[in-house]
Motif scaffolding. Structure first.
Motif, mmCIF file in Angstrom:
data_model
loop_
_atom_site.group_PDB
_atom_site.id
_atom_site.type_symbol
_atom_site.label_atom_id
_atom_site.label_comp_id
_atom_site.label_asym_id
_atom_site.label_seq_id
_atom_site.Cartn_x
_atom_site.Cartn_y
_atom_site.Cartn_z
ATOM 1 N N LEU A 10 0.539 -1.110 -0.083
ATOM 2 C CA LEU A 10 0.244 -0.154 -0.241
ATOM 3 C C LEU A 10 0.546 0.910 0.198
ATOM 4 C CD1 LEU A 10 -3.023 -0.771 2.181
ATOM 5 C CD2 LEU A 10 -3.020 -0.920 0.132
ATOM 6 N N PHE A 11 1.893 1.250 0.708
ATOM 7 C CA PHE A 11 3.206 2.124 0.994
ATOM 8 C C PHE A 11 4.136 2.338 -0.818
ATOM 9 C CE2 PHE A 11 2.313 0.925 5.298
ATOM 10 C CZ PHE A 11 2.144 2.016 5.735
ATOM 11 N N ARG A 12 3.839 1.240 -1.720
ATOM 12 C CA ARG A 12 4.361 1.766 -2.729
ATOM 13 C C ARG A 12 2.587 1.857 -3.289
ATOM 14 N NH1 ARG A 12 8.488 -2.472 -4.266
ATOM 15 N NH2 ARG A 12 8.889 -3.665 -2.022
ATOM 16 N N PHE A 13 2.090 2.288 -3.795
ATOM 17 C CA PHE A 13 0.957 2.544 -4.374
ATOM 18 C C PHE A 13 0.616 3.851 -3.831
ATOM 19 C CE2 PHE A 13 -3.452 3.510 -6.427
ATOM 20 C CZ PHE A 13 -3.266 2.495 -6.804
ATOM 21 N N ALA A 14 1.094 4.280 -2.467
ATOM 22 C CA ALA A 14 0.928 5.585 -2.076
ATOM 23 C C ALA A 14 2.408 6.569 -2.302
ATOM 24 C CB ALA A 14 0.646 5.822 -0.651
ATOM 25 N N GLY A 15 3.492 5.639 -2.678
ATOM 26 C CA GLY A 15 4.633 6.324 -3.164
ATOM 27 C C GLY A 15 4.474 6.653 -4.469
ATOM 28 N N LEU A 16 3.356 6.007 -5.152
ATOM 29 C CA LEU A 16 2.811 5.800 -6.616
ATOM 30 C C LEU A 16 2.691 7.349 -7.158
ATOM 31 C CD1 LEU A 16 4.529 3.871 -8.938
ATOM 32 C CD2 LEU A 16 2.127 3.414 -9.262
ATOM 33 N N PHE A 17 2.213 7.792 -5.953
ATOM 34 C CA PHE A 17 0.455 9.012 -5.985
ATOM 35 C C PHE A 17 1.496 10.112 -5.849
ATOM 36 C CE2 PHE A 17 -3.793 8.371 -6.283
ATOM 37 C CZ PHE A 17 -3.790 7.427 -6.787
ATOM 38 N N VAL A 18 2.609 9.748 -4.659
ATOM 39 C CA VAL A 18 3.623 10.661 -4.430
ATOM 40 C C VAL A 18 4.439 11.070 -5.141
ATOM 41 C CG1 VAL A 18 5.408 11.250 -3.028
ATOM 42 C CG2 VAL A 18 2.806 10.441 -2.633
ATOM 43 N N LEU A 19 4.734 10.281 -5.981
ATOM 44 C CA LEU A 19 5.833 10.447 -7.377
ATOM 45 C C LEU A 19 4.852 11.321 -8.399
ATOM 46 C CD1 LEU A 19 9.217 9.504 -8.099
ATOM 47 C CD2 LEU A 19 7.555 6.944 -9.096
ATOM 48 N N ALA A 20 4.236 10.819 -9.038
ATOM 49 C CA ALA A 20 2.957 10.836 -9.989
ATOM 50 C C ALA A 20 2.610 12.555 -9.684
ATOM 51 C CB ALA A 20 2.212 10.246 -9.912
ATOM 52 N N PHE A 21 2.376 12.699 -8.542
ATOM 53 C CA PHE A 21 1.950 14.276 -8.281
ATOM 54 C C PHE A 21 3.860 15.061 -8.336
ATOM 55 C CE2 PHE A 21 1.999 17.678 -4.457
ATOM 56 C CZ PHE A 21 0.469 17.949 -5.701
ATOM 57 N N LEU A 22 4.898 14.420 -7.977
ATOM 58 C CA LEU A 22 5.727 15.434 -7.850
ATOM 59 C C LEU A 22 6.116 15.769 -9.330
ATOM 60 C CD1 LEU A 22 8.403 13.423 -5.023
ATOM 61 C CD2 LEU A 22 7.128 16.376 -5.027
#
Lengths: 156, 390
Positions: A10-22
């Motif tokens: 789940l953190f990986r998925f969240a990380g993907l979101f954060v990366l996309a946002f950055l």
């Protein structure tokens, strides 16, 4: 700690979101012009760019300095409040250099733009059906555009 | 003038919102409806509809992927579309579409599908070969943890996502209705009931769509149709349909009773230009007939085969009825003059960017996407996790 281990994906998925946002923020930083939002929801620098464009309209006061005779005729007629360049087109180039001669408008086409009959226009506004009202004949054969009306005679 | 009766203002003669703008609310409606059906199983624990849970999610995703295409084709300049993300205009409902869409796509649908399929994806990433293996590997995000505890966490988070997804589905389609309902200059559209009517008709179309897809796919796969599941879906379809029909009639009765200055003009339009699409297709064939058929299946004990035919017929008619409703809203709202003195005609082109062929293509495209999604993420148990585990 096993909760974090088992929720790692789940953190990986969240990380993907954060990366996309950055990435979005970085792209936005480079794509959105710096002056966007300076005055409103548009590019502030566009005002300067538009102001820097060459002037195309001379304004009726400029026309009247040379064409005082036409201006006098116009001021007493129904077209007194129609600006010169509304019919003759933008003529700043002619005002700057009188040797550049403007092309006279084709009155058969020009007049019809305003005077073609339509139910939406006020009843008192002069309107004709160009298809039946001397079709093909230039309007200034009978009407004087600067001071319209049959009494004024033909083109002068 | 050709196609114009009475008096039209010059800017009303040509219709600017074409058949593609009819498709846009239709497609987003199918998304919202399919998702609501999926949430029945997940949040409301309706076990009977479980066989359609994953199919409903994939259907919602397939249609959602196509949802912006009619808008892009209608507007042109596709390269300008990212601007709605980079410089969003918060006071314009239309300009906020990008964020409404992205929220629903990423925070709801993709996340829920990923959580639900994660076990299958991990197993498939181990059992498949070649490029497909790489695709599944990427989809696992590098985590192959499918311990019971991690799956229990997925289930819990998935439940929360679905819970958030229900108001999000309402937001997505309520938003589409809001776009029309908030146009105060157009009496055919301007109504606070519009978002609500859109949501319920969306649920009708989505539920009918998934029911038909489930029956068709089961037939194609030569599998037995789970009648307990289809009966439950038909029952929910019937209930939602009643609410939808009541709301639409409430809107109609309100308009008739209020009879404001636009009423005579709109009434004339409904009895002439919109007679076939509104009275015949939307109300007669698309609403009353399927409602009567569904009512029969609820009160009379019919044999299985009869129920199947009635479900297929009522589902198809409901889909046609909702499409007709979108048509009547979008096209109908542009056919009459705001002077209330004249009417224009919509002449649909065939091969242009906003023509009939493109509309047919866009209607079929989600089915192609769905086919790819089903191949990639099989929604049936025997082909997914179990097969991969063997």
């Amino acid at each position: 700690m096993s909760v974090f281990k088992d929720a790692g994906h789940l953190f990986r998925f969240a990380g993907l979101f954060v990366l996309a946002f950055l990435i979005f923020l970085v792209v936005r930083h480079y794509i959105v012009p710096k002056s966007f939002g300076q005055y409103g929801h548009y590019r502030g620098a566009s005002i300067g760019e538009i102001a820097a464009r060459p002037v195309k309209f001379a304004g009726h006061e400029t026309c009247e300095t040379c064409h005082s005779d036409e201006a006098a005729k116009k001021s007493s007629g129904k077209h007194a409040h129609v600006n010169c360049e509304a019919c003759h087109g933008a003529l700043a180039s002619h005002a700057d250099d009188p040797s550049i001669m403007p092309v006279l408008p084709d009155t058969a086409v020009l007049c019809a733009r305003c005077h073609t009959a339509s139910a939406a226009k006020p009843k008192g506004f002069p309107q004709v059906d160009p298809a039946s009202h001397y079709p093909g004949t230039p309007c200034n054969t009978c009407h004087q555009p600067h001071s319209p009306g049959m009494d004024a005679g033909g083109a002068k | 003038m050709n196609g114009v009766e009475g008096y039209m203002y010059p800017n009303e003669i040509t219709l600017y919102w074409s058949v593609l703008i009819v498709l846009y609310p239709y497609i987003t409606g199918l998304v919202a409806g399919a998702f609501i059906l999926a949430s029945l199983e997940r949040v409301f624990r309706v076990e009977a509809v479980k066989p359609t849970y994953r199919l409903a999610l994939l259907t919602a995703l397939a249609f959602l992927l196509v949802a912006p295409l009619p808008l892009v084709l209608h507007l042109g300049h596709p390269f300008r579309s990212p601007e709605m993300y980079f410089t969003p205009h918060s006071t314009s409902a239309m300009a906020m579409f990008g964020y409404v869409y992205l929220w629903y796509l990423m925070a709801v649908l993709v996340l829920e599908i990923w959580l639900d399929y994660r076990r299958d994806i991990v197993l498939l990433s181990q059992s498949s070969k070649g490029l497909l293996r790489f695709v599944y590997k990427v989809m696992t995000l590098g985590s192959s943890n499918i311990s019971p505890r991690s799956l229990a966490i997925d289930d819990r988070v998935g439940w929360i996502v679905t819970l958030i997804g229900i108001p999000s589905a309402f937001l997505l389609h309520g938003y589409v209705g809001f776009i029309f309902g908030s146009v105060k200059a157009n009496p055919w559209w301007s109504s606070p009931l519009m978002p609500v009517v859109f949501i319920f008709s969306a649920m009708v179309s989505g539920i009918a769509g998934v029911m038909l897809l489930y029956m068709a796919i089961s037939k194609l796969r030569k599998q037995v149709i789970d009648m307990r599941c289809v009966d439950s879906i038909a029952m929910y379809l019937f209930y939602i349909f009643i609410i939808d029909f009541s709301l639409e009639m409430l809107d109609l009765v309100h308009r008739i009773y209020e009879a404001n200055e636009s009423f005579n003009s709109l009434n004339f339009m409904v009895h002439t230009q919109l007679y076939f699409s509104q009275i015949v297709l939307q109300i007669g064939l698309g609403t009353i007939t399927p409602l009567a058929l569904l009512f029969l299946t609820q009160v009379v004990k019919l044999p299985e085969i009869a129920r199947k035919y009635m479900y297929v017929l009522s589902g198809s008619l409901a889909l046609i009825g909702v499409l007709a409703m979108r048509w009547n809203v979008v096209i109908g709202g542009q056919l009459f003059s705001k002077s209330f003195l004249g009417y224009t005609t919509y002449k649909m082109s065939l091969v242009t960017r906003e023509g009939l062929l493109v509309a047919i293509f866009l209607t079929l495209l989600p089915l192609v996407f769905l086919w790819v999604l089903i191949k990639l993420l099989p929604p049936w148990p025997e082909k997914s996790a179990h097969a991969a585990a063997d």
